[in-house]
Design a protein around this motif. Structure first.
Motif, mmCIF file in Angstrom:
data_model
loop_
_atom_site.group_PDB
_atom_site.id
_atom_site.type_symbol
_atom_site.label_atom_id
_atom_site.label_comp_id
_atom_site.label_asym_id
_atom_site.label_seq_id
_atom_site.Cartn_x
_atom_site.Cartn_y
_atom_site.Cartn_z
ATOM 1 N N VAL A 16 0.811 -1.211 0.000
ATOM 2 C CA VAL A 16 0.000 0.000 0.000
ATOM 3 C C VAL A 16 0.851 1.271 0.000
ATOM 4 C CG1 VAL A 16 -2.049 -1.075 1.008
ATOM 5 C CG2 VAL A 16 -0.283 -0.140 2.529
ATOM 6 N N THR A 17 2.142 1.118 0.162
ATOM 7 C CA THR A 17 3.057 2.264 0.070
ATOM 8 C C THR A 17 4.477 1.729 -0.106
ATOM 9 O OG1 THR A 17 3.983 4.214 1.184
ATOM 10 C CG2 THR A 17 3.348 2.398 2.604
ATOM 11 N N ASP A 18 5.339 2.528 -0.730
ATOM 12 C CA ASP A 18 6.739 2.087 -0.770
ATOM 13 C C ASP A 18 7.575 2.918 0.210
ATOM 14 O OD1 ASP A 18 6.688 4.423 -2.128
ATOM 15 O OD2 ASP A 18 7.741 3.684 -3.907
ATOM 16 N N ARG A 19 6.916 3.776 1.005
ATOM 17 C CA ARG A 19 7.662 4.575 2.000
ATOM 18 C C ARG A 19 7.796 3.810 3.309
ATOM 19 N NH1 ARG A 19 5.578 10.539 0.167
ATOM 20 N NH2 ARG A 19 5.944 10.040 -2.015
ATOM 21 N N CYS A 20 8.796 4.211 4.067
ATOM 22 C CA CYS A 20 9.019 3.499 5.322
ATOM 23 C C CYS A 20 9.626 4.419 6.367
ATOM 24 C CB CYS A 20 9.932 2.298 5.088
ATOM 25 S SG CYS A 20 9.957 1.207 6.534
ATOM 26 N N ARG A 56 -12.591 -12.664 -7.364
ATOM 27 C CA ARG A 56 -13.344 -13.430 -8.382
ATOM 28 C C ARG A 56 -12.478 -14.501 -9.010
ATOM 29 N NH1 ARG A 56 -15.585 -9.833 -12.870
ATOM 30 N NH2 ARG A 56 -15.514 -7.875 -11.735
ATOM 31 N N LEU A 57 -11.150 -14.250 -9.059
ATOM 32 C CA LEU A 57 -10.243 -15.212 -9.693
ATOM 33 C C LEU A 57 -9.740 -16.265 -8.696
ATOM 34 C CD1 LEU A 57 -8.161 -12.780 -11.957
ATOM 35 C CD2 LEU A 57 -9.994 -14.311 -12.656
ATOM 36 N N GLY A 58 -10.222 -16.191 -7.466
ATOM 37 C CA GLY A 58 -9.889 -17.263 -6.517
ATOM 38 C C GLY A 58 -8.923 -16.867 -5.418
ATOM 39 N N ILE A 59 -8.593 -15.579 -5.325
ATOM 40 C CA ILE A 59 -7.748 -15.154 -4.198
ATOM 41 C C ILE A 59 -8.606 -15.150 -2.933
ATOM 42 C CG2 ILE A 59 -6.465 -13.182 -3.216
ATOM 43 C CD1 ILE A 59 -4.959 -14.592 -5.532
ATOM 44 N N LYS A 60 -8.086 -15.788 -1.876
ATOM 45 C CA LYS A 60 -8.860 -15.875 -0.635
ATOM 46 C C LYS A 60 -8.193 -15.135 0.510
ATOM 47 C CE LYS A 60 -10.612 -20.395 -1.860
ATOM 48 N NZ LYS A 60 -10.087 -21.745 -1.968
ATOM 49 N N LYS A 61 -6.889 -14.918 0.358
ATOM 50 C CA LYS A 61 -6.164 -14.254 1.448
ATOM 51 C C LYS A 61 -5.422 -13.035 0.895
ATOM 52 C CE LYS A 61 -2.355 -14.925 4.642
ATOM 53 N NZ LYS A 61 -1.559 -15.884 5.398
ATOM 54 N N ILE A 62 -5.528 -11.932 1.612
ATOM 55 C CA ILE A 62 -4.801 -10.722 1.215
ATOM 56 C C ILE A 62 -3.913 -10.294 2.374
ATOM 57 C CG2 ILE A 62 -5.039 -8.250 0.710
ATOM 58 C CD1 ILE A 62 -7.502 -8.963 -0.931
ATOM 59 N N ARG A 63 -2.650 -10.058 2.077
ATOM 60 C CA ARG A 63 -1.741 -9.513 3.071
ATOM 61 C C ARG A 63 -1.355 -8.105 2.638
ATOM 62 N NH1 ARG A 63 1.026 -10.818 7.196
ATOM 63 N NH2 ARG A 63 0.452 -13.007 7.044
ATOM 64 N N LEU A 64 -1.548 -7.131 3.530
ATOM 65 C CA LEU A 64 -1.147 -5.754 3.222
ATOM 66 C C LEU A 64 0.279 -5.558 3.699
ATOM 67 C CD1 LEU A 64 -4.486 -4.059 4.292
ATOM 68 C CD2 LEU A 64 -3.729 -4.648 1.992
ATOM 69 N N THR A 65 1.077 -4.948 2.843
ATOM 70 C CA THR A 65 2.482 -4.804 3.166
ATOM 71 C C THR A 65 2.977 -3.484 2.593
ATOM 72 O OG1 THR A 65 4.644 -5.883 2.926
ATOM 73 C CG2 THR A 65 3.074 -6.320 1.182
ATOM 74 N N GLY A 66 4.303 -3.303 2.560
ATOM 75 C CA GLY A 66 4.845 -2.064 2.023
ATOM 76 C C GLY A 66 6.281 -2.299 1.583
ATOM 77 N N GLY A 67 7.087 -1.302 1.673
ATOM 78 C CA GLY A 67 7.164 -0.159 2.576
ATOM 79 C C GLY A 67 6.518 -0.506 3.930
ATOM 80 N N GLU A 68 6.212 0.521 4.670
ATOM 81 C CA GLU A 68 5.565 0.280 5.952
ATOM 82 C C GLU A 68 4.072 0.582 5.803
ATOM 83 O OE1 GLU A 68 5.967 -1.299 8.617
ATOM 84 O OE2 GLU A 68 4.071 -0.531 9.350
ATOM 85 N N PRO A 69 3.233 -0.452 5.814
ATOM 86 C CA PRO A 69 1.808 -0.250 5.517
ATOM 87 C C PRO A 69 1.097 0.673 6.507
ATOM 88 C CG PRO A 69 2.220 -2.486 6.295
ATOM 89 C CD PRO A 69 3.548 -1.863 6.043
ATOM 90 N N LEU A 70 1.616 0.759 7.754
ATOM 91 C CA LEU A 70 0.913 1.597 8.737
ATOM 92 C C LEU A 70 1.095 3.085 8.448
ATOM 93 C CD1 LEU A 70 1.421 -0.373 12.083
ATOM 94 C CD2 LEU A 70 -0.418 -0.521 10.411
#
Ligand code: SAM
Ligand code: SF4
Length: 321
Positions: A16-20, A56-70
């Motif tokens: 969700v961001t490339d900043r950290c 819709r294509l079958g993704i069941k798990k999403i992990r939010l990451t970054g950079g620092e996602p917070l």
């Protein structure tokens, strides 16, 4: 969906961001990242549109990451909306933990299913040297603030001559707590090449732990959305110890994941630049059907296995780990 090599792809890591707010030597240059204008980063609406197509294509798990996602504004709202997508069973987060203490209640209220917290050292000086920031205290406060019912994994990259004498102490966090402590082999991507840091092979960590804790008994994971880590439990441990041996034993045969960078590139393998410029499509007015078809085609052609030797122009903070 199933790719050309018969693997079920059901897990998307979305940066969700490339900043950290840290500058880990193996991940990011000291000067930080080249400031990309906000307009070049996918908006929350765009992320949601792509995530809906993923589901819709079958993704069941999403992990939010970054950079620092917070660092990304309105993250709890994104989590809440991702959790409402039909077919998405889990939304989790990988974080350095610096901002966790204040944000944890909102993240949990939004429905976050789990946190992976990166923690390579418990020593303030080593932390400050490795991350080029003096924030270990904040990270540990963040860790303490987590709801005990939230699934927690601690990620540690063992580094020769840096944190090798802390491996036992870090692993011991899983002794009395239901956490998974995972040791990840240093991958030779971007800054890790130039940093001069040397990883420690999984086999060596494994044997160090067995010498101290006794036999590490394999633990079968009930969850089919699990990533490439293999898990073990020493006798008398409540939690588990995981290993991601990225180099020695490639995990590519069971790879179930794709990655979306903050700038909207769908990366179908950690170490190659093959994939799809999703942002360009989104912004050229493509409809959902056509976008889904293009994403399906990119996923289908996911490379067979990784090849780290200089094959990617991306840095780890862009890929999201
Ligand atoms: N900033 C967040 C964090 O540090 O958890 C999320 C992004 S970070 C890129 C995700 C994970 O990638 C972290 O656990 C970090 O230790 C790991 N990582 C970064 N560079 C790496 C490398 N060269 N080899 C192995 N793991 C790496
Ligand atoms: Fe930031 Fe995570 Fe990379 Fe460290 S590993 S510099 S915390 S993105």
């Amino acid at each position: 969906m199933i790719d050309q090599f018969g693997r079920e792809i059901n897990y998307a890591r979305i940066s969700v961001t490339d900043r950290c707010n840290l500058r880990c030597r193996y991940c990011m240059p000291e000067c930080g990242v080249k400031k990309i204008p906000h307009a070049e980063i996918l908006s929350l609406e765009e992320i949601l549109r792509v995530a809906e197509i993923f589901s819709r294509l079958g993704i069941k798990k999403i992990r939010l990451t970054g950079g620092e996602p917070l660092l990304r504004k309105n993250l709890p709202s994104l989590i809440r909306r991702l959790k409402n997508l039909a077919g998405i069973e889990q939304v989790t987060l990988t974080t350095n933990g610096v901002l966790l203490k204040n944000l944890a209640p909102e993240l949990i209220a939004a429905g976050l299913d789990g946190v992976n917290l990166s923690l390579d050292t418990l020593d303030e000086k080593i932390f400050a040297d490795l991350t080029r920031r003096n924030f270990l205290g904040k990270v540990l406060e963040g860790l303490q603030s987590l709801d005990k019912n939230l699934s927690l994994k601690i990620n540690c990259v063992p580094l020769r001559g840096v944190n090798d004498d802390e491996i036992l102490k870090i692993a011991a966090s899983a002794k009395d707590n239901p956490v998974k402590v995972r040791f990840i082999e240093l991958m030779p991507i971007g800054c890790a090449w130039e940093s001069g840091l040397k990883g420690i092979p999984t086999a060596e960590i494994f044997s160090t732990l067995e010498k101290s804790f006794g036999e590490l008994v394999p633990v079968r994971q009930k969850n089919s959305l699990q990533g490439p880590a293999k898990y073990f439990r020493p006798k008398n441990f409540v939690g588990e110890i995981g290993f991601i041996d990225a180099l020695e034993h490639k995990f590519c045969g069971s790879c179930n994941r794709i990655r979306l960078t903050a700038e909207g590139f769908l990366k179908t393998c950690l170490s190659f630049d093959t994939g799809l410029d999703v942002k360009n499509l989104l912004r050229s007015g493509v409809d959902d059907e056509e976008l889904a078809e293009k994403i399906r085609d990119a996923i289908y052609h996911k490379p067979k296995e990784h090849f780290f030797e200089g094959a990617t122009k991306f840095q780890m903070y862009q890929i999201g780990g």
